[in-house]
Scaffold this motif. Sequence first.
Motif, short mmCIF file in Angstrom:
data_model
loop_
_atom_site.label_atom_id
_atom_site.label_comp_id
_atom_site.label_asym_id
_atom_site.label_seq_id
_atom_site.Cartn_x
_atom_site.Cartn_y
_atom_site.Cartn_z
N CYS A 17 0.83 -1.21 0.00
CA CYS A 17 0.00 0.00 0.00
C CYS A 17 0.86 1.26 0.00
N TYR A 18 1.93 1.21 0.77
CA TYR A 18 2.81 2.38 0.85
C TYR A 18 3.75 2.46 -0.35
N GLU A 19 4.09 1.32 -0.90
CA GLU A 19 4.95 1.32 -2.08
C GLU A 19 4.25 1.95 -3.29
N VAL A 20 2.94 1.77 -3.41
CA VAL A 20 2.21 2.29 -4.57
C VAL A 20 1.65 3.69 -4.33
N ALA A 21 1.90 4.25 -3.16
CA ALA A 21 1.36 5.57 -2.84
C ALA A 21 1.91 6.63 -3.79
N PRO A 22 1.05 7.47 -4.35
CA PRO A 22 1.53 8.55 -5.23
C PRO A 22 2.30 9.60 -4.44
N VAL A 23 2.93 10.52 -5.15
CA VAL A 23 3.82 11.51 -4.54
C VAL A 23 3.11 12.32 -3.46
N ARG A 24 1.90 12.77 -3.73
CA ARG A 24 1.18 13.59 -2.75
C ARG A 24 0.89 12.81 -1.47
N VAL A 25 0.60 11.53 -1.60
CA VAL A 25 0.34 10.71 -0.42
C VAL A 25 1.63 10.50 0.37
N LYS A 26 2.72 10.30 -0.32
CA LYS A 26 4.00 10.15 0.37
C LYS A 26 4.37 11.43 1.12
N GLN A 27 4.00 12.57 0.55
CA GLN A 27 4.22 13.84 1.26
C GLN A 27 3.39 13.87 2.54
N PHE A 28 2.13 13.45 2.45
CA PHE A 28 1.25 13.38 3.63
C PHE A 28 1.84 12.47 4.71
N LEU A 29 2.32 11.30 4.30
CA LEU A 29 2.88 10.34 5.25
C LEU A 29 4.11 10.91 5.95
N GLU A 30 4.94 11.60 5.20
CA GLU A 30 6.15 12.20 5.77
C GLU A 30 5.79 13.36 6.69
N ALA A 31 4.80 14.15 6.30
CA ALA A 31 4.38 15.28 7.14
C ALA A 31 3.80 14.79 8.45
N GLU A 32 3.07 13.70 8.41
CA GLU A 32 2.48 13.14 9.62
C GLU A 32 3.58 12.69 10.58
N ILE A 33 4.56 11.97 10.07
CA ILE A 33 5.68 11.54 10.90
C ILE A 33 6.45 12.74 11.44
N GLY A 34 6.63 13.75 10.59
CA GLY A 34 7.34 14.95 11.01
C GLY A 34 6.68 15.63 12.19
N PHE A 35 5.34 15.69 12.17
CA PHE A 35 4.61 16.31 13.27
C PHE A 35 4.80 15.49 14.55
N VAL A 36 4.70 14.17 14.44
CA VAL A 36 4.89 13.31 15.61
C VAL A 36 6.29 13.49 16.19
N LEU A 37 7.29 13.53 15.32
CA LEU A 37 8.67 13.71 15.79
C LEU A 37 8.85 15.06 16.48
N SER A 38 8.13 16.07 16.00
CA SER A 38 8.24 17.40 16.62
C SER A 38 7.67 17.41 18.03
N VAL A 56 6.54 3.68 11.22
CA VAL A 56 6.69 4.87 12.05
C VAL A 56 7.62 4.60 13.23
N ALA A 57 7.55 3.42 13.80
CA ALA A 57 8.36 3.09 14.98
C ALA A 57 9.85 3.30 14.72
N VAL A 58 10.30 2.92 13.53
CA VAL A 58 11.73 3.04 13.24
C VAL A 58 12.17 4.51 13.18
N ARG A 59 11.28 5.39 12.79
CA ARG A 59 11.61 6.81 12.76
C ARG A 59 11.60 7.40 14.19
N LEU A 60 10.65 6.95 14.99
CA LEU A 60 10.59 7.41 16.37
C LEU A 60 11.83 6.99 17.15
N ALA A 61 12.35 5.83 16.80
CA ALA A 61 13.51 5.28 17.51
C ALA A 61 14.75 6.15 17.33
#
Length: 222
Positions: A17-38, A56-61
């Motif tokens: 599901c994540y591999e086939v995500a278009p560019v805009r969706v990948k931006q959304f996924l990265e922005a979501e993780i970015g907010f959590v990390l902040s 997400v866990a690997v990024r939080l780590a």
Amino acid sequence: MPNYYSEHLNANNLLRCYEVAPVRVKQFLEAEIGFVLSRTDAGSMVLDLGCGYGRVAVRLAEKARQVTGIDISSDNIKLAEKCFSLPNIRYHVMDAIALDFPDDTFDMTLCIQNGISAFRVNPEALIREALRVTRKGGLLLFSSYSDKFWNDRLHWFHIQSKEGLIGEIDDDLTKNGVIVCRDGFRAVTCSGSEFLELASKFNIEAKIHEVDASTVFCEMRK
């Protein structure tokens, strides 16, 4: 009802599901993780509800002292342990509304990318259990999709359908933030006002943030 994600949309299918995500969706996924990390304090103990294959866990780590990821799917947990095994990440097969952790264990508990819908559990029970395992003064983050992201979200789900990851989308029933497939899959969202209404039942401080015109976050302080 059976959990569609744990029975069908898990492990390698979820990864796809994540591999086939278009560019805009990948931006959304990265922005979501970015907010959590902040919002993640260095040296904190973090619980990731519905961790999937550890995306997400690997990024939080990278920032937290310890990350604990739980998922109801044993296949997800096996893939997470294979893909993202780090000394400060622990994975468990566990139900998000029946957590096998003591009270006040974590500094931050998160349930993102519309887990409040995907888990197919009572939202109040989910928040109550998340609050139980979060220490006093700790942070809870829940997220859902923004209305502004509807077209991109629907496009992504159509791609998933064409890949055979979810059923054929029922275009007659799919509208107003609700995606319905002919095989029984159904995904709803939780608006900012709905999050605040849920939080009010627990008499806790809550704030709503819209991130990247794609995600609605509810930030709750215990």
